[in-house]
Design an enzyme around this catalytic site. Structure first.
Site, mmCIF file in Angstrom:
data_model
loop_
_atom_site.group_PDB
_atom_site.id
_atom_site.type_symbol
_atom_site.label_atom_id
_atom_site.label_comp_id
_atom_site.label_asym_id
_atom_site.label_seq_id
_atom_site.Cartn_x
_atom_site.Cartn_y
_atom_site.Cartn_z
ATOM 1 N N ASP A 51 0.845 -1.203 0.000
ATOM 2 C CA ASP A 51 0.000 0.000 0.000
ATOM 3 C C ASP A 51 0.880 1.252 0.000
ATOM 4 O O ASP A 51 0.371 2.377 -0.055
ATOM 5 C CB ASP A 51 -1.011 -0.009 1.152
ATOM 6 C CG ASP A 51 -0.363 -0.111 2.512
ATOM 7 O OD1 ASP A 51 0.881 -0.208 2.585
ATOM 8 O OD2 ASP A 51 -1.106 -0.096 3.519
ATOM 9 N N SER A 52 2.207 1.056 -0.010
ATOM 10 C CA SER A 52 3.128 2.179 -0.244
ATOM 11 C C SER A 52 2.898 2.747 -1.643
ATOM 12 O O SER A 52 3.412 3.821 -1.964
ATOM 13 C CB SER A 52 4.586 1.733 -0.075
ATOM 14 O OG SER A 52 4.835 0.537 -0.788
ATOM 15 N N ASP A 90 -1.082 -6.074 -0.267
ATOM 16 C CA ASP A 90 -1.532 -5.454 0.988
ATOM 17 C C ASP A 90 -3.040 -5.250 0.999
ATOM 18 O O ASP A 90 -3.603 -4.715 0.026
ATOM 19 C CB ASP A 90 -0.878 -4.074 1.148
ATOM 20 C CG ASP A 90 0.351 -4.104 2.024
ATOM 21 O OD1 ASP A 90 0.465 -5.002 2.879
ATOM 22 O OD2 ASP A 90 1.207 -3.212 1.847
ATOM 23 N N LYS A 120 -1.375 -9.439 2.654
ATOM 24 C CA LYS A 120 -0.678 -9.011 3.870
ATOM 25 C C LYS A 120 -1.570 -8.023 4.599
ATOM 26 O O LYS A 120 -2.273 -7.244 3.970
ATOM 27 C CB LYS A 120 0.662 -8.357 3.519
ATOM 28 C CG LYS A 120 1.391 -7.736 4.725
ATOM 29 C CD LYS A 120 2.827 -7.396 4.432
ATOM 30 C CE LYS A 120 3.086 -6.026 3.865
ATOM 31 N NZ LYS A 120 2.558 -4.892 4.665
ATOM 32 N N GLU A 122 -1.693 -5.533 8.461
ATOM 33 C CA GLU A 122 -0.914 -5.013 9.587
ATOM 34 C C GLU A 122 -1.608 -5.275 10.911
ATOM 35 O O GLU A 122 -2.835 -5.179 10.986
ATOM 36 C CB GLU A 122 -0.716 -3.490 9.419
ATOM 37 C CG GLU A 122 0.050 -3.115 8.166
ATOM 38 C CD GLU A 122 0.243 -1.601 8.013
ATOM 39 O OE1 GLU A 122 -0.161 -0.830 8.929
ATOM 40 O OE2 GLU A 122 0.800 -1.200 6.980
ATOM 41 N N GLU A 189 8.951 -4.331 10.725
ATOM 42 C CA GLU A 189 9.385 -3.026 10.180
ATOM 43 C C GLU A 189 9.938 -2.139 11.282
ATOM 44 O O GLU A 189 9.293 -1.903 12.308
ATOM 45 C CB GLU A 189 8.192 -2.330 9.475
ATOM 46 C CG GLU A 189 8.599 -0.973 8.913
ATOM 47 C CD GLU A 189 7.651 -0.427 7.854
ATOM 48 O OE1 GLU A 189 6.705 -1.141 7.444
ATOM 49 O OE2 GLU A 189 7.861 0.731 7.436
HETATM 50 O O1 KIV Z 1 3.528 -1.150 1.673
HETATM 51 C C1 KIV Z 1 4.705 -1.501 1.747
HETATM 52 O O2 KIV Z 1 5.547 -1.182 0.891
HETATM 53 C C2 KIV Z 1 5.099 -2.313 2.884
HETATM 54 C C3 KIV Z 1 6.564 -2.580 3.060
HETATM 55 C C4 KIV Z 1 7.219 -1.390 3.614
HETATM 56 C C5 KIV Z 1 6.808 -3.787 3.876
HETATM 57 O O3 KIV Z 1 4.286 -2.725 3.643
#
Ligand code: KIV
Length: 271
Positions: A51-52, A90, A120, A122, A189
């Site tokens: 989600d980055s 994510d 994934k 969090e 992280e």
């Molecule tokens: O969204 C992302 O890029 C991440 C990484 C920093 C692990 O969750």
């Protein structure tokens, strides 16, 4: 040697075998077809459609604004560019925190509409019900502990997490709970290296670190950071492997000059 030719297709079982064999796991983010194709061909084990994307693709300050539909768009583009690596997507902010039914529905949309291999999310203890429900539906789940960017407004800062004993103890407990809930791996992280070592040694499943030191079973970086596309983000943990920004700027300036001075196209570049 970067590409392990013996691995034809990376699965969650491959990652488990790599941990058990003491071999490190490589993971990078990607958000589009073209870069995913390059990264997959280079031999990466895992692509994370993170989600980055909210930051590096859309220019938002945080990961919070990106939507499930937007993640699905990015993930399906990545899937079309890959054939060997495991693709993890994510679950974005707001698509799983309300309850496990919503979490499962979001995970199912990602699997059905993108062809990705895992999701994934969090969080620790508070997300175990969601994780169990998603895993029970046959969807592999990667956990994410430590600095969890979707909670940035709770933390108030992007500094290192779990330096104090109380938070470190919660993280160790959360890691064990994620494993128990069925996660196949967990991202750690921005936590102290020795804490990541302890967690890595205590878990059967692999840990993938970002700013969590050398003892994790694998490492992940945001592609735009390690290629030098983003320049303002320079945390200690980041190794920049290329300065694409400089190279692209040079190429674009040259193109502009060539157009302006009539040297592009030349005779052999026309019909
Ligand atoms: O969204 C992302 O890029 C991440 C990484 C920093 C692990 O969750």
């Amino acid at each position: 040697m970067s590409v392990n030719k013996e691995i034809k297709k990376v699965t969650t079982n491959t990652l488990q075998r790599l941990k058990e064999g003491g071999q490190k796991i490589s993971m990078l983010t990607a958000y589009d077809f073209s870069f995913a194709h390059i990264i997959d061909n280079a031999g990466i084990d895992v692509i994370l459609v993170g989600d980055s994307a909210s930051n590096v693709m859309a220019g938002h300050e945080t990961t919070l604004p990106i939507t499930l539909d937007q993640m699905i768009y990015h993930a399906s583009s990545v899937i079309r560019g890959t054939s060997r690596c495991l693709v993890v997507v994510d679950l974005p902010f707001g698509s799983y925190q309300s309850n496990s039914e919503i979490a499962l529905a979001s995970a199912i949309r990602i699997m059905k509409e993108t062809g990705a291999h895992a999701i994934k999310l969090e969080g620790g203890e508070e997300e175990t019900e969601c994780i169990e429900r998603i895993v029970n539906a046959g969807i592999p789940v990667m956990g994410h502990l430590g600095l969890t960017p979707q909670s940035i407004y709770k933390f108030g800062t992007y500094t290192v997490r779990a330096k104090e004993e109380v938070e470190a103890n919660k993280l160790k407990k959360d890691a064990a709970l994620l494993q128990q809930a069925g996660c196949f791996a967990v991202v750690l992280e921005k936590i102290p290296a020795l804490l990541a070592k302890e967690v890595t040694e205590s878990l059967n499943i692999p840990t993938i670190g970002i700013g969590a030191g050398m003892y994790c079973d694998g490492q992940v970086l945001v592609m735009h950071d390690m290629l030098g596309i983003t320049t303002e983000f320079q945390p200690r943990f980041l190794r920049t492997y290329l300065n694409i920004r400089e190279q692209v700027t040079g190429a674009v300036k040259q193109y502009i000059a060539d157009v302006k001075n009539n040297s592009f196209p030349n005779e052999s570049e026309q019909y």
